[in-house]
Design a protein around this motif. Structure first.
Motif, PDB file in Angstrom:
ATOM      1  N   ILE A 146       4.044  14.411  -8.212  1.00 50.08           N
ATOM      2  CA  ILE A 146       3.872  15.625  -7.416  1.00 50.08           C
ATOM      3  C   ILE A 146       5.187  16.065  -6.783  1.00 50.08           C
ATOM      4  N   ASN A 147       6.136  15.149  -6.664  1.00 51.78           N
ATOM      5  CA  ASN A 147       7.443  15.485  -6.121  1.00 51.78           C
ATOM      6  C   ASN A 147       8.200  16.381  -7.108  1.00 51.78           C
ATOM      7  N   PRO A 148       9.247  17.065  -6.602  1.00 61.37           N
ATOM      8  CA  PRO A 148      10.032  17.920  -7.496  1.00 61.37           C
ATOM      9  C   PRO A 148      10.489  17.168  -8.754  1.00 61.37           C
ATOM     10  N   PRO A 149      10.414  17.789  -9.924  1.00 64.07           N
ATOM     11  CA  PRO A 149      10.165  19.223 -10.149  1.00 64.07           C
ATOM     12  C   PRO A 149       8.701  19.622 -10.157  1.00 64.07           C
ATOM     13  N   THR A 187       5.188  19.912  -3.605  1.00 67.51           N
ATOM     14  CA  THR A 187       5.814  19.855  -4.925  1.00 67.51           C
ATOM     15  C   THR A 187       7.264  20.314  -4.866  1.00 67.51           C
ATOM     16  N   GLN A 188       7.651  20.953  -3.763  1.00 65.74           N
ATOM     17  CA  GLN A 188       9.033  21.402  -3.587  1.00 65.74           C
ATOM     18  C   GLN A 188       9.780  20.550  -2.567  1.00 65.74           C
ATOM     19  N   VAL A 189       9.131  20.231  -1.437  1.00 69.25           N
ATOM     20  CA  VAL A 189       9.824  19.505  -0.365  1.00 69.25           C
ATOM     21  C   VAL A 189       9.579  18.003  -0.418  1.00 69.25           C
ATOM     22  N   GLY A 190       8.678  17.561  -1.296  1.00 70.46           N
ATOM     23  CA  GLY A 190       8.509  16.137  -1.490  1.00 70.46           C
ATOM     24  C   GLY A 190       7.535  15.486  -0.533  1.00 70.46           C
ATOM     25  N   THR A 191       7.308  14.194  -0.767  1.00 74.37           N
ATOM     26  CA  THR A 191       6.272  13.441  -0.060  1.00 74.37           C
ATOM     27  C   THR A 191       6.842  12.337   0.826  1.00 74.37           C
ATOM     28  N   PHE A 192       8.140  12.420   1.159  1.00 76.72           N
ATOM     29  CA  PHE A 192       8.738  11.356   1.973  1.00 76.72           C
ATOM     30  C   PHE A 192       9.245  11.937   3.283  1.00 76.72           C
ATOM     31  N   THR A 193       9.876  11.093   4.054  1.00 74.18           N
ATOM     32  CA  THR A 193      10.249  11.419   5.425  1.00 74.18           C
ATOM     33  C   THR A 193      11.692  11.912   5.529  1.00 74.18           C
ATOM     34  N   ALA A 216      -2.954  16.908  -9.606  1.00 75.13           N
ATOM     35  CA  ALA A 216      -2.313  17.396  -8.388  1.00 75.13           C
ATOM     36  C   ALA A 216      -3.291  18.188  -7.533  1.00 75.13           C
ATOM     37  N   ALA A 217      -4.153  18.963  -8.174  1.00 81.06           N
ATOM     38  CA  ALA A 217      -5.136  19.750  -7.419  1.00 81.06           C
ATOM     39  C   ALA A 217      -6.061  18.851  -6.614  1.00 81.06           C
ATOM     40  N   VAL A 218      -6.317  17.641  -7.121  1.00 84.70           N
ATOM     41  CA  VAL A 218      -7.171  16.680  -6.414  1.00 84.70           C
ATOM     42  C   VAL A 218      -6.390  15.933  -5.343  1.00 84.70           C
ATOM     43  N   LEU A 219      -5.172  15.509  -5.667  1.00 85.58           N
ATOM     44  CA  LEU A 219      -4.415  14.610  -4.795  1.00 85.58           C
ATOM     45  C   LEU A 219      -3.708  15.319  -3.639  1.00 85.58           C
ATOM     46  N   LYS A 220      -3.231  16.533  -3.854  1.00 82.87           N
ATOM     47  CA  LYS A 220      -2.452  17.207  -2.815  1.00 82.87           C
ATOM     48  C   LYS A 220      -3.209  17.372  -1.495  1.00 82.87           C
ATOM     49  N   ALA A 271       0.829  -1.207   0.000  1.00 86.72           N
ATOM     50  CA  ALA A 271       0.000   0.000   0.000  1.00 86.72           C
ATOM     51  C   ALA A 271       0.864   1.258   0.000  1.00 86.72           C
ATOM     52  N   ALA A 272       1.927   1.251   0.806  1.00 83.35           N
ATOM     53  CA  ALA A 272       2.828   2.407   0.838  1.00 83.35           C
ATOM     54  C   ALA A 272       3.502   2.611  -0.518  1.00 83.35           C
ATOM     55  N   SER A 273       3.894   1.514  -1.143  1.00 81.28           N
ATOM     56  CA  SER A 273       4.523   1.590  -2.455  1.00 81.28           C
ATOM     57  C   SER A 273       3.571   2.196  -3.482  1.00 81.28           C
ATOM     58  N   LEU A 274       2.329   1.767  -3.456  1.00 78.94           N
ATOM     59  CA  LEU A 274       1.336   2.314  -4.386  1.00 78.94           C
ATOM     60  C   LEU A 274       1.099   3.797  -4.137  1.00 78.94           C
ATOM     61  N   LEU A 275       1.076   4.178  -2.856  1.00 82.49           N
ATOM     62  CA  LEU A 275       0.887   5.589  -2.519  1.00 82.49           C
ATOM     63  C   LEU A 275       2.026   6.439  -3.079  1.00 82.49           C
ATOM     64  N   PHE A 276       3.264   6.002  -2.848  1.00 79.41           N
ATOM     65  CA  PHE A 276       4.405   6.770  -3.335  1.00 79.41           C
ATOM     66  C   PHE A 276       4.423   6.845  -4.857  1.00 79.41           C
ATOM     67  N   ARG A 277       4.021   5.764  -5.505  1.00 80.24           N
ATOM     68  CA  ARG A 277       3.968   5.777  -6.967  1.00 80.24           C
ATOM     69  C   ARG A 277       2.880   6.737  -7.462  1.00 80.24           C
ATOM     70  N   LEU A 278       1.735   6.713  -6.783  1.00 81.06           N
ATOM     71  CA  LEU A 278       0.643   7.591  -7.174  1.00 81.06           C
ATOM     72  C   LEU A 278       1.048   9.055  -7.075  1.00 81.06           C
ATOM     73  N   TYR A 279       1.791   9.388  -6.027  1.00 81.90           N
ATOM     74  CA  TYR A 279       2.188  10.775  -5.786  1.00 81.90           C
ATOM     75  C   TYR A 279       3.548  11.119  -6.390  1.00 81.90           C
TER      76      TYR A 279
END
Length: 549
Positions: free
Chosen positions: A350-353, A439-445, A364-368, A339-347
């Motif tokens: 949205i990560n830089p750039p 979109t600038q700082v990313g979606t990970f930890t 992106a307007a829907v997912l963010k 599930a985490a893998s699918l989430l990261f792939r989906l988003y």
């Protein structure tokens, strides 16, 4: 410098192959041929006495698989004679492929003229019972490498398993332990503790240098000019490490807990000076034998996961309760990892750039707005209360070894900063995430952990205790992290005199990097001596370290 000279076998052998050394099937053995026969163009032949010759073959995987120092000497001599490059792959955990191989590729091809080595045939361990010393060949994996390209690594032949079978242990490992011994040490890797250090246990290093000479280096804490302190963390630039010796300790178990909380409710005061019962982040790492934080600073998430553990005596009837990094479903963490893998792939887009084109911007307007909700749902189980765990040292200290990195592949850039700047750094990173979009700082930890000072010349912890800040990047994201993501953090934290982890993405400022290490010039002078033909210096290392041709 303690030099044992050229190994006897090197005097007996000489390389006589063509520089065109394309591969053929590797079967783990030498081939004997009449001395008058010509070497095929896809093999390296070395000649010995009595009219016989031996041939080292490149494997179908593109690697040479030496079985001994004699093989390594032959490969190095061939590289010198034909002006080729030589690099050794460990577990492949380093973030930049070009830092591992002779070129910038995922794995070496049969058409690559240079020599890429995989040391899966050099993974033995011997023990000095009287002195509690373990000597391990550099190709041995610290733990079980599930992605070992040779299929040699198992749960039973790892260095940790062999130590545990004797009732011995290492003081610490990294958060994962699938690396080879040689690769882990070469890049200056370490675990998460200001109390324990693997480098403190390192006693002896054996190397084949760039002239084909076998050299041995012994620890001398009273002589910090000894080349031992250069070879221990050398990025493969001084030679090929063939074996190292560790001073071991009696086996132990660990127990600990993990808590998940809002950053302002965290049991550690990461942004202040601490108070009674709530230590500052710096104090937490000083007082906690084994510790690590996983920090989600993105707006709307703002959670910190604190993992901490301590040693307990090893007991005969001990019952482990392993740490679970993901909430188990029907007894397995695999569904949550998928599930985490699918989430990261989906988003990923949205990560830089950031989103490109009309359709991605609409998506992106829907997912963010949903991103904080989804991540908080993943973290919800941890918010219910601390997760208690206990385990054997070899299973518990490398707490991330149960992650399936084929599902969640990660790239890194890790900055090591003096511990006395901890509060400032936490605030700097928090403010950056608060004022910037995902979109600038990313979606990970962001991983945060510690390492004690040591005396190895090019260790990022050279003579100072450090806290390490590791910004994660999901490797399947479409962007280029070295270009699109990490420069913002290199610039953001520049004022804190960081030193980067050698095995992770590096900033390109040679002057800044060299000025961070008081023994930089000494290391480079030794490099000139141990590898005068620069067979270990690839374009990547030349560019990042400013090594002149």
């Amino acid at each position: 410098m303690i030099c044992v000279g050229i190994c006897n076998i090197a005097a007996k052998f000489r390389v006589i192959a063509s520089s065109d050394i394309f591969g053929s099937m590797y079967n783990g053995s030498w081939h004997h041929h009449d001395d008058s026969a010509e070497a095929p163009p896809n093999r390296i032949r070395i000649r010995e006495g009595y009219g016989m010759a031996q041939i080292i073959e490149r494997g179908n995987d593109g690697f040479y698989h030496p079985k001994s120092e004699d093989d390594l000497i032959a490969l190095i001599q061939h590289a010198r004679d034909n002006k080729l490059k030589v690099r050794v792959r460990g577990s492949g955990h380093s973030s930049a492929n070009a830092s591992i191989y002779t070129g910038d590729f995922e794995s070496p091809s049969q058409s690559n003229p240079n020599i890429d080595i995989y040391m899966d045939q050099m993974c033995g361990v011997t023990f000095d019972e009287a002195n509690m010393l373990a000597t391990v060949e550099a190709g041995c994996h610290i733990g079980h490498d599930l992605e070992d390209i040779a299929g040699v690594s198992t749960a039973h032949n790892s260095f940790m398993s062999r130590l545990q079978a004797k009732g011995w242990a290492l003081p610490i490992t990294g958060g994962i332990a699938r690396q080879t011994i040689g690769g882990f040490l070469a890049m200056g890797s370490s675990g998460g503790s200001l109390t324990y250090s693997l480098l403190d246990a390192l006693q002896h290093i054996r190397v084949v240098d760039g002239t084909g000479t076998v050299q041995e280096f012994n620890r001398d804490d009273n002589n910090l000019d000894d080349p031992f302190w250069a070879v221990g963390v050398s990025m493969g630039l001084l030679g090929i490490v063939t074996s190292v010796t560790f001073k071991c300790i009696e086996t132990y178990n660990i127990k600990g807990q993990e808590t998940t909380s809002r950053d302002d409710k965290c049991p550690v005061d990461c942004f202040g000076d601490g108070s009674s019962g709530r230590p500052s982040a710096a104090q937490f790492f000083k007082d906690t034998p084994y510790g690590r934080m996983m920090w989600w600073p993105q707006r709307g998430i703002e959670k910190i996961i604190v993992w901490e553990a301590e040693r307990i005596p090893a007991e005969a009837n001990f019952k482990p309760k392993p740490y679970q990094e993901f909430a188990p479903i029907l007894g397995s963490t695999k569904p949550a990892q998928i599930a985490a893998s699918l989430l990261f792939r989906l988003y990923g887009f949205i990560n830089p750039p950031g989103p490109q084109g009309i359709l991605q911007n609409i998506a992106a307007a829907v997912l963010k707005p949903l991103f904080p909700l989804i991540v908080n749902s993943f973290l919800a189980s941890g918010m219910k209360g601390p997760q208690k765990f206990q385990d054997y040292w070899c299973d518990g200290v490398p707490m991330d070894d149960r992650i399936d990195y084929t599902l969640i592949p990660v790239k890194f850039s890790e900055l090591w900063i003096p511990v006395d700047r901890t509060k400032e750094v936490f605030n700097k990173i928090r403010d950056h995430f608060r004022t910037h979009d995902i979109t600038q700082v990313g979606t990970f930890t962001v991983e945060v952990y510690a390492t004690p000072a040591n005396n190895f010349w090019l260790s990022p912890a050279y003579q100072r205790d450090v806290i390490k800040y590791d910004m994660f990047w999901f490797a399947k994201n479409p962007g280029d992290p070295e270009r699109d993501f990490y420069p913002q953090f290199w610039q953001l934290l520049d004022e804190f005199d960081y030193r980067p982890h050698w095995g992770k993405f590096l900033p390109g400022d040679v002057a800044r990097l060299s000025s961070s290490y008081p023994r930089w010039d000494d290391f480079m002078a030794l490099r000139d001596t141990m590898d005068p033909d620069q067979i270990f210096v690839t374009d990547y290392w030349r560019r990042h370290l400013g090594i002149e041709a």
